[in-house]
Structures are given as structure tokens and as C-alpha cells.
Motif scaffolding. Structure first.
Motif, mmCIF file in Angstrom:
data_model
loop_
_atom_site.group_PDB
_atom_site.id
_atom_site.type_symbol
_atom_site.label_atom_id
_atom_site.label_comp_id
_atom_site.label_asym_id
_atom_site.label_seq_id
_atom_site.Cartn_x
_atom_site.Cartn_y
_atom_site.Cartn_z
ATOM 1 N N PHE A 87 17.666 87.433 25.212
ATOM 2 C CA PHE A 87 18.025 85.878 25.577
ATOM 3 C C PHE A 87 19.223 85.771 25.752
ATOM 4 C CE2 PHE A 87 16.353 81.137 25.783
ATOM 5 C CZ PHE A 87 16.418 81.284 26.385
ATOM 6 N N ALA A 88 19.899 85.767 24.742
ATOM 7 C CA ALA A 88 21.038 85.347 24.214
ATOM 8 C C ALA A 88 21.989 86.318 25.630
ATOM 9 C CB ALA A 88 22.031 85.878 22.973
ATOM 10 N N LEU A 89 22.066 88.047 25.525
ATOM 11 C CA LEU A 89 22.903 88.481 26.503
ATOM 12 C C LEU A 89 22.625 87.934 28.116
ATOM 13 C CD1 LEU A 89 22.003 92.471 25.535
ATOM 14 C CD2 LEU A 89 24.101 90.402 25.201
ATOM 15 N N GLY A 90 21.595 87.547 28.091
ATOM 16 C CA GLY A 90 20.780 86.915 29.642
ATOM 17 C C GLY A 90 21.913 86.281 29.822
ATOM 18 N N PHE A 149 10.462 85.684 12.508
ATOM 19 C CA PHE A 149 11.679 85.455 12.922
ATOM 20 C C PHE A 149 12.419 86.606 13.282
ATOM 21 C CE2 PHE A 149 15.831 83.551 11.469
ATOM 22 C CZ PHE A 149 15.603 82.518 12.123
ATOM 23 N N VAL A 150 12.166 87.465 12.752
ATOM 24 C CA VAL A 150 12.757 88.732 12.683
ATOM 25 C C VAL A 150 12.481 89.834 14.784
ATOM 26 C CG1 VAL A 150 13.143 91.271 12.281
ATOM 27 C CG2 VAL A 150 13.155 89.790 10.701
ATOM 28 N N VAL A 151 10.972 89.948 14.556
ATOM 29 C CA VAL A 151 10.899 90.162 16.396
ATOM 30 C C VAL A 151 11.398 89.194 17.145
ATOM 31 C CG1 VAL A 151 8.688 90.534 17.407
ATOM 32 C CG2 VAL A 151 9.074 91.349 15.453
ATOM 33 N N ASN A 152 11.500 87.756 16.784
ATOM 34 C CA ASN A 152 11.413 86.970 17.835
ATOM 35 C C ASN A 152 13.387 87.192 18.257
ATOM 36 O OD1 ASN A 152 9.937 84.521 18.706
ATOM 37 N ND2 ASN A 152 8.971 84.534 17.129
ATOM 38 N N ARG A 153 13.878 87.800 17.137
ATOM 39 C CA ARG A 153 15.283 87.984 17.376
ATOM 40 C C ARG A 153 15.528 88.636 17.673
ATOM 41 N NH1 ARG A 153 17.187 84.075 15.108
ATOM 42 N NH2 ARG A 153 19.132 84.235 16.801
ATOM 43 N N VAL A 154 14.662 89.654 18.038
ATOM 44 C CA VAL A 154 14.498 90.823 19.135
ATOM 45 C C VAL A 154 15.073 90.529 19.924
ATOM 46 C CG1 VAL A 154 13.962 92.975 20.128
ATOM 47 C CG2 VAL A 154 13.831 92.850 17.542
ATOM 48 N N GLY A 155 13.945 89.526 20.837
ATOM 49 C CA GLY A 155 13.835 88.791 22.022
ATOM 50 C C GLY A 155 15.069 88.138 21.877
ATOM 51 N N SER A 174 17.619 88.573 34.940
ATOM 52 C CA SER A 174 15.988 88.661 35.130
ATOM 53 C C SER A 174 15.276 88.731 33.235
ATOM 54 C CB SER A 174 15.696 88.633 36.131
ATOM 55 O OG SER A 174 15.821 88.419 36.996
ATOM 56 N N ILE A 175 15.738 90.347 33.613
ATOM 57 C CA ILE A 175 14.459 91.182 32.726
ATOM 58 C C ILE A 175 15.475 90.443 31.485
ATOM 59 C CG2 ILE A 175 14.675 93.728 32.117
ATOM 60 C CD1 ILE A 175 14.934 94.371 34.862
ATOM 61 N N LEU A 176 16.819 90.240 31.266
ATOM 62 C CA LEU A 176 16.914 90.148 30.020
ATOM 63 C C LEU A 176 16.430 89.135 28.941
ATOM 64 C CD1 LEU A 176 21.178 91.796 29.771
ATOM 65 C CD2 LEU A 176 18.848 92.430 28.321
ATOM 66 N N LEU A 177 16.493 88.101 30.342
ATOM 67 C CA LEU A 177 16.505 87.092 30.088
ATOM 68 C C LEU A 177 14.228 87.269 29.475
ATOM 69 C CD1 LEU A 177 17.918 84.846 32.509
ATOM 70 C CD2 LEU A 177 18.287 84.398 29.715
ATOM 71 N N PHE A 178 13.780 87.627 30.485
ATOM 72 C CA PHE A 178 11.566 88.442 30.560
ATOM 73 C C PHE A 178 11.697 88.587 28.961
ATOM 74 C CE2 PHE A 178 8.816 91.149 30.704
ATOM 75 C CZ PHE A 178 8.201 89.988 30.423
ATOM 76 N N ILE A 179 13.405 89.851 28.366
ATOM 77 C CA ILE A 179 12.780 90.024 26.948
ATOM 78 C C ILE A 179 12.840 88.534 25.838
ATOM 79 C CG2 ILE A 179 13.669 91.779 24.920
ATOM 80 C CD1 ILE A 179 14.823 93.156 27.581
ATOM 81 N N GLY A 180 13.670 87.618 25.795
ATOM 82 C CA GLY A 180 13.391 86.312 25.148
ATOM 83 C C GLY A 180 11.816 86.351 25.408
ATOM 84 N N ALA A 181 11.396 86.028 26.902
ATOM 85 C CA ALA A 181 10.532 85.090 26.800
ATOM 86 C C ALA A 181 9.600 86.531 25.876
ATOM 87 C CB ALA A 181 9.928 85.316 28.523
ATOM 88 N N MET A 182 9.639 87.759 25.949
ATOM 89 C CA MET A 182 8.176 88.307 25.316
ATOM 90 C C MET A 182 8.147 88.251 24.137
ATOM 91 S SD MET A 182 9.247 91.901 27.254
ATOM 92 C CE MET A 182 8.966 92.833 25.970
#
Lengths: 486, 640
Positions: B178-181, B168-174, B223-231
Motif C-alpha cells: 500500500f505504501a509503495l502504491g 499486525f505483521v501480516v497486515n504490515r506485508v500488505g 493498482s496492484i500495489l494498492l490492492f496488495i494493501g487491501a489484501m
């Protein structure tokens, strides 16, 4: 209207009816030998209901004041009177069982309640400082007697005596203030006063008027038990028999708040800059003291006294706002207050251990297991008084705080919200005791039929107010706009 | 029908969750599996209608948020991309549901498990059918929540709780990225609706945005922010640490997470946003690099793991890397193609591993297995099929999709594309190696299990093996069937406007025209890997031990997963705990509680006591208070 012609009676039909009914009931009580309590009580209830019907049919129009400008009617007075009549009638119904069990089933009680109610109705309808005083005294004198109705009990008589002495001082203040105002304004008539004050120039009102106003407010603040004129409340609430306390907490409060509201808005409406300061202060004092002092109480009746002081503080917030939404907020709050308090007192009046009435907060422990329905009802009332949405009490607070914000009294609104947070503590404490503490000695299982009905109805209204608030809100708005316009 | 696909699993979850006492185990299994099965059938029909028939549609359910220019509605967008995802998700999820009936037969909390599974599926379906970013985020978070609940399903196990929290926490980082994106997209485009964003993307190519203190091309930053979400969701290098730990959940959950409902979300999201990301060459480079690095990294770690599920978990991580570098070189259709084939064979491998674990009395360590292939021949052959597909052996599903990706990387011609190509080839060797290491260690040789366990080894019940067979069919044929559709000459018609590939980025076309050695490379890599594994573990079992002692530092480095967990622990977790402890004890305990709740309540108690004491009971005190009040108010007016 000539002085010799017969005055118009119709607007006061309800009051006249109630006065006659009170005397008939008195006669009935005197001439019936024994067991007259129940008959007179139900008679009084019927009389109050009929009076309410008359109020509905005759009291709604804002006609010219009658009886030489002493008495006026209108939607505002109508709203307040209906609440007063309802409160009194329910108080009588709730007293029946208690009075019989405690052996104080005297027929004088319902008769006095009827007369006190008459006084309250006259207060609400007063259109003159003298009329106001007459109504107030009729009410007060009846209540002094009622407070000490259990005349062989030390506490009850002490309560009555304290109430009487302090009430006399407050009446003195009121009269003194009235005479000052008369001296400086030249009239006691509300319309006349309003006219005088509307013509004030930049210099503002004379100091004498202001001092008179302070005294009048003090006298009335005593009746609504606002701090620092509240000192009688806890002692009288505790000392009086519980049904009397229930009555005190409901009908006279409604009448006194309505009266205070009316006096502030109608004759002194143009002096808002002056009285607002006083009202704001006593409102803050009441809210804060009500919240803090209630915490340490062990008797639920004393707690209810401080709770009502707190509620009066919240109501004064709406009065202090001094605008139309403030007035309608106060009326809505009064409506909600009536139901919450009636319900709570119905629960208190059902607290018996082995036939004995008890009033300690600790006696409620384990209530959720022995009386789940009653505990749930009390939970609703307490949550509502704490102002937790979506219960009715939340809306009462919401409307008065909104009104305060509308007229720029931000500090008052913020203090009010904080005080209600503190206040939530002692309500929640009772809930905790009911739901989480183990019962030492369970309360008696039997609850009277009247109490069940009262609890059910009040709990339903408190719980479901948010579903259909429109009729009450619309009526209160109409009453408020009539008052502000008039 | 389209609404039913998405909401049937939700309904199943609600019913099974709410009425678990009334329904009982069997009832809740029937309800959830029934709802899922129906959803699967409708999902396949939708695939035929939307993807094959070309009937793209958007179904508006109702308005959700309407505030100024911020408009978001609940709507189900069905285009080819969604249809593919819906089919994959519903098919795999249904198989997992059915399989769970058997696998969880000894668990006391079956209804809860089934309800969570269905909720997981619902969230994923919501995610893939979203027609705006906010709804996508809703599904995204729903998936995160469900994964948390399922990974920590055995909440009495501390390791399971820790793994759930970690996921959960690691996903929150992503999610933060994503939210910023999403915020950035809203600032730039003044909308969150996909269609409106994509329509405006070309015109915003040159727009710039200030991120922190740094002025940069807006689309690149977003795109990079959204990609961080995907990561985060897809466990790419850096945010991958949760995925292996997620093995703490029951095995069907692992299958669901790895194949259908969770890790593919990131791949899907990037593909969905291809009409935006395509305009930023820099973002694509980043994606390629991260994907290639992940593919290599995870494959190396997979070499040395001993837990059967962990090996497969790292293989997922590695395969996701493939998908991402495919996305990075604009081979979106290849990525989605691999996503689909991977879903089948990875679900097969996981559920097969589950079947092994079930047979071995809940043993997961491969060092305590071996020699059981005669006892469970069906599972054994199914694992073979899964591994063949994973290793990219010709004509199994993975062969088509993985080769396509590797060729596309080569065809992109860029430096980072070449890096991805070589990483992909290396990872392919490693993949084949660890897959056969797994098979040989688990099934062959002399058994290392205790006699008691060994004597209990039995084939799983039909309710578990039938889903495996269905998935195996997918693992064999999905590549062959899908290749023409997804990557053939008619791919443009098939995908329609769902994916955007700019002029000159068409690496799929390039992939069809690469030199022969490039085409042969992946096959050679696969054979090489299998051969080495066979030699190491079957013919000459002493080699791995010798290698491990000779190259001990490297072995330990790989065994400990490149020390990522230790690094994060030292850099983030422990300092964060220290800060947290300091703020808790010092900030909250001493300052806020001290002056706040505790302080105020202490003061309140004192005040309350005083207020109570004011009430003396003497009338003259009361009268005095009243008079003081009046005098106070009067003097207020007279003096002020």
C-alpha cells in the motif's frame, strides 16, 4: 583628549562604584566587631545589584574607548558584565548559610568577591593588553585568597596554593605573549592591533606574533580551564569550600570566556586562520576530556569541575566559529550555563547529612523519595547540561554547533555532539542514582529559604527557556553584532 | 455535525482511556456508548443528507503536510460511498459497544476495552472519510494498531499475543504494498488528493513506470500495489492467515473486525479508488481472480472447523472474496452493497456466537455443544436469521447482494469472470452447508456438554440481546431496502461521482439481464447446501465421520486450512527467525555491541580511568602539562 584633562568617567561608572563599594564594605567589616558577615554580604549583594543598574544605564553604548584607550563599553561587555554580576551576587547569597554552619563566616569573603567581580568587569571591558592584564590579576589575586579562605583546612589551603602557583605561570605566559605581540606589532591597544593585522599582506603575520598569540591564548585558556591548561580545576573545585567552588564555576568562567572571545575577535580578528586552529584543538581536548574524566568521579564537586571543562569546550566551539552567530551562540550558552550551574550548586549546597555537608555522588541516592522537589530540580539541571531538548542547555549547544557548521567546522561540530553523548552518561548516572537507588542515609530535610528560591528560579528558567527565548536571543545577537562591527 | 461523527468516538476513547480510574466501569461505558450512539445518529442523518439528498461535501479541517508539491490536509470527504460506510460503521460499532457492556461484564479491564473499541471506530471513520491517500493511510494504520491492541486484549494469554502480532505483521506485508502504491501515485500524479488523482487518471492511462527492473503500465502497477494493501487488511488469499487467529480477541472485537471496522477497509479502499483502478483491465483481472479464489478457499476450510468462531471467521474471509471479485468485475456498487448487508448479518452471527459462548460458560468448541436451542430460544432464532442471510436464502439481506455479485460475475463475460461465477456458486453451496452445520451442531441433537455447563446455559441479558435484535432487523431488511438504491436503475444518481464504471464495464446492468438458470443457481446452491447439512448432521449423523475417514487426506487438508500456516512458518517465519537470530547474536551482539556500545563503553572506561589518573595532584605535573601544551601549539605553527 589632552593628557592633563580629566578623563571621561561615565562609561566606567559601574566599575568605579564597585571599587568604592568594595572599600567601604571592607571598612565596615573591619570596624564592626562581630557578626559582620551577614551585613557585609548583603551589602555586597546590594552593591552588585546597584552596579548592575549602572551597567544597564551607562554601559550599553559603544562609545569611544576611554582612559587613553584602555577601557571600552558596548552591548557585548554589558551582556557579559550583567552575567558576571548576577553570578557573583548569587554566589554570595548561596554562601551565607554554608559559611555560618562551617564556622568560616568571615566578612573578607564578600569583600573579596566584590573585588574579584570588579576585576572581571575590567577584563570584559579591557581594550588594551595592559588593561586586560590588570583586570585579570585583580580578579585572580582575589580568587587565590578566596580559594584558601578556610585557612585552617589542609585541602583548602592546598587548593589556594596550587591555584596561585599555576595561575602565576599562566600570568607569566600571558605577559610573555603580550610582550612578543607588542614587540612585533608595536602596540598593545586592541584597535591598534586590529589595524596592524588588517594591513597584513599575503605573507601573513610574523612568527613572533603567532608565538605571542599562542602564549596569550594559553594564558587565557588557563582562566577558562580549557585542556591542557585545566589541571588546576578539579583540585581547586574539590578543595575549596563549596560556595567558593560555585563562584569559581560561574562568574570567573563567564568573564574569562567573554574576554577570550573579545580578544580573539577584536584585535586578532584578522588572524582567525591562525588562532582558529588552536581554539579548535583545545575545544576538542576539553570536550573529550571533560566527558571521559567525569565518568569515574565520585565527588560531585570534582564531577562539576570536569563538567565545566566540558562546557568550556562547547563554548570554545562557538568562539572557534569566529562569526557573528558564534558570538551570539556563546553569549546565549553563557546565560544558560549560569542558570544551570547556579541551580546545580544550590542543590549541592543543600546536601547535608545530620548537619554535615557531604559531596559524594552516592549521597544523592534515593533523593527522589526524600526530597522530590529538589531531585526534580536537579534532574532538570542535569538534563539541561546533558543537552536534552527542550531544556535550556540544548539551545546553548544548538546555537554554538550551528555556528560551527556555518563556518564549515563540521568535524568540530560532530566531535562536539559525540562528546555530549558521552557526557550525557555521567549526568544520567546521577539521575539514576537519585531516582532508582535506595538511600543509605537520607539527606537532611531542611533546605534554606535562599536555596529554595534560587533552585526554583533557576529551574524555572532552565525548564521554560524554550517558551520565550526571544529576548535573550535578540540581546545576544545585538551584542554579537556590536562586537563584530566594532 | 460531520466533524462530530468522526471525532466523537475519538473523544470517547480519550476520556474513557485517560480517566478510567475516575470514571470507573460504568462511567467509561456510558461515555463511549454515548459518544458512539450520538455518532450513529449523526451518521444516519449524514447518510440521508449526503447519499439520499445528494449533498456531497468536503470539510477541510486544517493543513497537515505542506512541503513543496506534497500537500495533504486533514479533510473529511463525504460522498455517497463514505456516507454508506459511515452509516454501516457507526451502526454496527454502536451495537458492538452496547453488547460489550454485557459480554465483558466479568472482565476487570472494561474501561480500557471500551476505549480501544472507540479508538478502533475512530480510526475506521478517519479512513472512510479521508480525502487523500495519506489521511487514508493514517486511518488504515490506526485500524491496524487498534486491532493489534484488541486482539491482544487478554495479553496474559500467549495465544492472544501471538495472534495480535500475527495480525499486525501480516497486515504490515500488505501495508508495504500500500505504501509503495501511495509513493507511486505521488510520483505519477504529483499529488495524493483523491479528486486530483481521479481527474488526471484518464490522461495517464498510457503512462508507464519502472518497477524494479520491469517497465509496465503505471496504473496497473499502482493498482496492484494498492490492492496488495487491501489484501492484507481484507484477509484475501495469501494474506488471510491472521483473520482466523484474530478470534483470540474477545468476541465483540471479532464482530467489529469482521463487520465494520477492519476487513471492510480493503473493499472500501478499492471502491474508493475505482476511478483509478477502472483504467487497468489487468489489475481488475487480478482482483477478480484473488477474490474468487479466496471465496472458494475459505468456504472449503469453513467446512471442517470445530470452533464456532472460526467457522464464522472463514465465512467472513469467503464473503470478502465475493466482494473482491465483485470489485474485479467493476460491480463496485454490488461489492459495497454486499459489504453493508454482510456487516449486519456477520455482526449478528458473531455477537450471536458470543451469546452462545457466554451461555456455554466460555466454551467455543462446537463438538461440546448441542441441544441447547430450547434453553436460549432468542439467540437460536437470531442465529437462524443470520445464517439465512449468509446463505443467501431469498428475501434475506444476503440474497440480494450475493446474487447480484454472482450474476455480475457471469455478466462480465470474461474468462476470469466465469471462473469467479463458478467459484461463487460452489462457495455458496459450501456456505449454506457450513452455516447449517454450525446451527445443528450448536443447538440441536443431544448435548455433548458436561452437565454442569449444560445446567448453567441461560439466555443473555437484554443489553446483549437488544443489539442483536437491531442487527437482525438489518440482516432481514437491509437487502430489500437497499437493492433499488445500490443497484437499481437510479444507481448512477445515487453513487454520483464516487464510483466510476467505464463504458462497457457495466456488469450491474448486465446482471439484470442474465439467463434464468443463472438467477436460479445461487438459490439452488443455498438449498442444496442446507439440505446436505441437514441430512449429514440431523438425519444421519454418522456420515461426516465416515466421509472424514474415507477421504482422510482431503479432510486433514481442509482441517489444517490448506496448510497455509505451516507453509508460511516454513518459508517465512522460521528462516526469518533464523536470520534474525543470526543477526542478533552475530551481527548485533558480536559486531555492533562488541565494537559499538560495549566496546566503546569499555574503551571509555579505560580512557576515563587514564584521564582520572592524569590528575596526580602534583603542581609540577600540572605546570608541565601546561608547558607541553604551549610548546605543542607553538611547534605546530612553527613546523607546519
Amino acid at each position: 583628549m589632552g593628557a592633563t584633562s580629566i578623563p571621561v568617567m561615565a562609561p566606567a561608572a559601574a566599575e568605579i562604584f564597585l571599587a568604592i563599594a568594595g572599600m567601604i564594605l571592607l571598612m565596615a567589616g573591619v570596624f564592626r566587631k562581630s557578626g559582620s558577615m551577614a551585613v557585609v554580604s548583603w551589602g555586597a549583594v546590594v552593591a552588585l545589584i546597584l552596579a548592575a543598574v549602572l551597567v544597564l544605564t551607562h554601559g550599553g553604548t559603544s562609545a569611544e574607548p576611554v582612559f587613553f584607550g584602555m577601557f571600552s563599553t558596548g552591548p557585548f561587555a554589558q551582556f557579559a558584565k550583567l552575567l558576571v554580576l548576577a553570578g557573583s551576587a548569587i554566589a554570595i547569597v548561596m554562601s551565607l548559610d554554608y559559611m555560618k554552619r562551617e564556622g568560616i563566616d568571615r566578612f573578607e569573603f564578600p569583600v573579596l568577591v566584590v573585588l574579584a567581580t570588579l576585576g572581571m568587569m575590567m577584563m570584559v571591558s579591557a581594550n588594551d593588553l595592559i588593561g586586560l592584564y590588570v583586570g585579570l590579576e585583580l580578579q585572580s589575586l582575589s580568587l587565590y585568597v578566596i580559594a584558601s579562605i578556610r585557612r585552617d583546612s589542609l585541602r583548602s589551603t592546598e587548593a589556594g596554593l596550587k591555584y596561585f602557583v599555576l595561575g602565576a605561570i599562566s600570568s607569566g605566559m600571558l605577559l610573555y605573549g603580550s610582550s612578543m605581540i607588542y614587540g612585533f606589532a608595536g602596540t598593545t591597544d586592541f584597535n591598534g592591533l586590529a589595524q596592524v593585522f588588517s594591513k597584513l599582506g599575503d605573507s601573513g603575520p610574523a612568527v613572533g606574533v603567532i608565538i605571542g598569540l599562542v602564549f596569550v591564548i594559553s594564558g587565557l585558556a588557563f582562566k577558562v580551564s580549557a585542556v591542557p591548561f585545566h589541571m588546576w580545576t578539579p583540585d581547586v573545585y574539590e578543595g575549596s569550600p563549596t560556595p567558593v567552588t560555585a563562584l569559581f564555576a560561574i562568574a570567573p568562567k563567564v568573564a574569562a570566556v567573554a574576554l577570550l572571545l573579545r580578544v580573539m575577535i577584536e584585535p586578532f580578528g584578522d588572524l582567525i586562520a591562525q588562532w582558529q586552529q588552536v581554539i579548535v584543538l583545545i575545544s576538542i581536548f576539553s570536550m573529550v576530556l571533560g566527558a571521559f574524566a567525569a565518568m569515574v568521579q565520585t565527588s560531585i564537586k570534582r564531577l562539576m569541575a570536569y563538567s565545566s571543562i566540558g562546557h568550556m569546550g562547547f563554548l570554545l566551539v562557538g568562539i572557534a566559529a569566529g562569526n557573528e552567530s558564534g558570538v551570539s551562540g556563546v553569549l546565549i550558552y553563557l546565560f544558560v550555563y549560569l542558570f544551570m550551574n547556579v541551580g546545580t550548586f544550590a542543590c549541592i549546597l543543600s546536601m547535608r547529612q545530620q548537619g554535615r555537608y557531604v559531596e559524594g555522588i552516592g549521597d544523592l541516592s534515593g533523593l527522589s523519595k526524600t526530597h522530590p522537589m529538589m531531585a526534580f530540580a536537579l534532574l532538570i539541571f542535569l538534563f539541561s547540561m546533558a543537552g536534552i531538548p527542550p531544556l535550556a542547555g540544548f539551545f546553548g549547544k544548538w546555537y554554538v554547533f550551528m555556528a560551527a557548521i556555518e563556518s564549515g567546522l563540521y568535524a568540530l561540530a560532530i566531535i562536539g555532539v559525540l562528546a555530549s553523548v558521552v557526557g550525557a552518561f555521567y549526568y544520567l548516572r546521577i539521575i539514576k542514582i537519585m531516582y532508582f537507588d535506595e538511600a543509605d542515609e537520607p539527606l537532611d530535610a531542611e533546605i534554606g529559604g535562599e536555596m529554595r528560591v534560587v533552585m526554583l528560579v533557576t529551574a524555572a528558567v532552565t525548564l521554560l527557556f524554550f517558551v520565550l527565548p526571544a529576548p535573550i536571543v535578540a540581546t545576544a545577537r545585538a551584542a554579537a553584532s556590536a562586537l563584530m562591527g566594532g | 455535525m460531520y466533524v462530530a461523527i468522526v471525532f466523537l468516538p475519538a473523544l470517547g476513547a480519550l476520556i474513557a482511556g485517560t480517566f478510567r480510574a475516575q470514571l470507573g466501569d460504568r462511567g467509561s461505558q456510558l461515555v463511549t456508548c454515548g459518544a458512539m450512539g450520538l455518532s450513529m445518529i449523526l451518521g444516519i442523518v449524514a447518510f440521508i443528507d449526503v447519499a439520499l439528498g445528494g449533498n456531497t461535501r468536503t470539510i477541510e479541517l486544517f493543513d497537515w503536510i505542506s512541503s513543496g508539491s506534497m500537500q495533504a490536509s486533514w479533510a473529511l470527504k463525504f460522498d455517497t460511498l463514505t456516507a454508506v460506510m459511515v452509516m454501516v460503521v457507526t451502526v454496527v460499532s454502536t451495537m458492538v459497544h452496547v453488547y460489550s457492556i454485557g459480554y465483558m461484564s466479568h472482565d476487570p479491564h472494561k474501561p480500557r476495552f471500551m476505549a480501544y473499541l472507540s479508538m478502533f471506530t475512530f480510526a475506521m471513520l478517519m479512513l472512510v472519510t479521508a480525502d487523500n491517500l495519506v489521511q487514508l493511510f493514517f486511518g488504515w494504520e490506526g485500524v491496524g494498531l487498534a486491532s493489534y491492541l484488541l486482539i491482544g486484549f487478554w495479553y496474559h494469554k500467549p495465544t492472544a499475543n501471538a495472534a495480535a502480532i500475527k495480525a499486525f505483521v501480516v497486515n504490515r506485508v500488505g501495508d508495504f504494498g500500500f505504501a509503495l502504491g501511495i509513493f507511486g501515485v505521488y510520483i505519477l500524479f504529483d499529488t495524493v488528493s483523491f479528486d486530483a488523482i481521479f481527474a488526471a487518471a484518464a490522461s495517464k492511462q498510457e503512462a508507464s513506470i519502472t518497477f524494479l527492473w520491469w517497465e509496465a503500465n503505471a496504473i496497473t502497477v499502482l493498482s496492484i500495489l494498492l490492492f496488495i494493501g487491501a489484501m492484507g487488511k481484507s484477509a484475501q488469499l495469501g494474506l488471510h492467515t491472521w483473520l482466523p487467529d484474530a478470534m483470540e480477541g474477545p468476541t465483540p472485537v471479532s464482530a467489529l473486525i469482521h463487520a465494520a471496522t477492519m476487513v471492510t477497509a480493503g473493499v472500501f479502499m478499492v471502491a474508493r479508488l475505482s476511478p483509478l483502478i477502472e483504467y487497468s483491465a489487468d489489475a481488475l483481472t487480478v482482483i477478480t481472480f484473488v477474490g474468487a479464489a479466496t471465496a472458494f478457499f475459505a468456504a472449503t476450510v469453513g467446512l471442517c472447523q470445530n470452533d464456532i468462531k472460526r467457522v464464522i471467521a472463514y465465512s467472513t474471509c469467503s464473503q470478502l472474496g465475493y466482494m473482491f471479485f465483485a470489485l474485479g468485475v467493476s460491480a463496485y456498487s454490488a461489492a459495497i452493497f454486499h459489504l453493508m448487508t454482510h456487516a449486519f448479518f456477520k455482526a449478528l452471527l458473531f455477537l450471536g456466537a458470543g451469546s452462545v459462548i457466554h451461555a456455554m460458560s466460555d466454551e467455543q468448541d462446537m463438538r461440546k455443544m448441542g441441544g441447547i436451542w430450547r434453553k436460549i430460544p432468542l439467540t437460536y432464532s437470531l442465529m437462524w436469521i443470520g445464517s439465512l442471510a449468509l446463505a443467501g436464502v431469498p428475501f434475506f439481506a444476503g440474497y440480494y447482494s450475493k446474487d447480484l455479485i454472482i450474476e455480475a460475475a457471469f455478466a462480465s463475460g470474461s474468462a476470469v469472470g466465469e471462473f469467479a461465477f463458478w467459484m461463487g456458486i460452489t462457495a455458496a453451496v459450501l456456505t449454506a452447508f457450513y452455516s447449517w452445520r454450525l446451527i445443528i451442531m450448536t443447538f440441536h441433537g443431544k448435548t455433548r456438554a458436561s452437565d454442569e455447563v449444560f445446567s448453567h446455559v441461560h439466555e443473555s441479558p437484554k443489553v446483549m440481546t437488544i443489539p442483536l435484535i437491531v442487527l437482525a432487523i438489518g440482516a432481514i431488511f437491509s437487502g430489500w431496502l437497499g437493492y433499488d438504491l445500490f443497484a437499481g436503475d437510479a444507481r448512477a444518481d445515487f453513487w454520483g461521482p464516487a464510483l466510476l464504471v467505464l463504458e462497457g464495464h457495466d456488469t450491474i446492468e448486465g446482471a439484470h439481464h442474465v439467463p434464468l438458470w443463472v438467477k436460479l443457481c445461487p438459490i439452488i446452491a443455498g438449498v442444496l447446501g442446507i439440505g446436505t447439512a441437514y441430512w449429514f448432521y440431523m438425519l444421519n449423523p454418522s456420515i461426516p465421520g465416515k466421509l472424514a475417514t474415507t477421504f482422510r487426506p482431503i479432510y486433514l487438508f481442509l482441517l489444517n486450512k490448506w496448510y497455509f500456516d505451516e507453509l508460511y512458518d516454513a518459508v517465512f517465519v522460521r528462516p526469518a527467525m533464523r536470520i534474525g537470530r543470526a543477526l542478533w547474536k552475530g551481527g548485533d551482539g558480536a559486531i555492533i555491541d562488541g565494537f559499538g556500545p560495549d566496546g566503546i563503553s569499555a574503551v571509555a572506561r579505560v580512557l576515563a580511568g587514564r584521564a582520572g589518573r592524569l590528575q596526580t595532584g602534583y603542581v609540577y605535573h600540572y605546570a608541565f602539562a601546561m608547558l607541553i601544551g604551549v610548546i605543542g601549539f607553538v611547534s605546530w605553527f612553527v613546523l607546519v
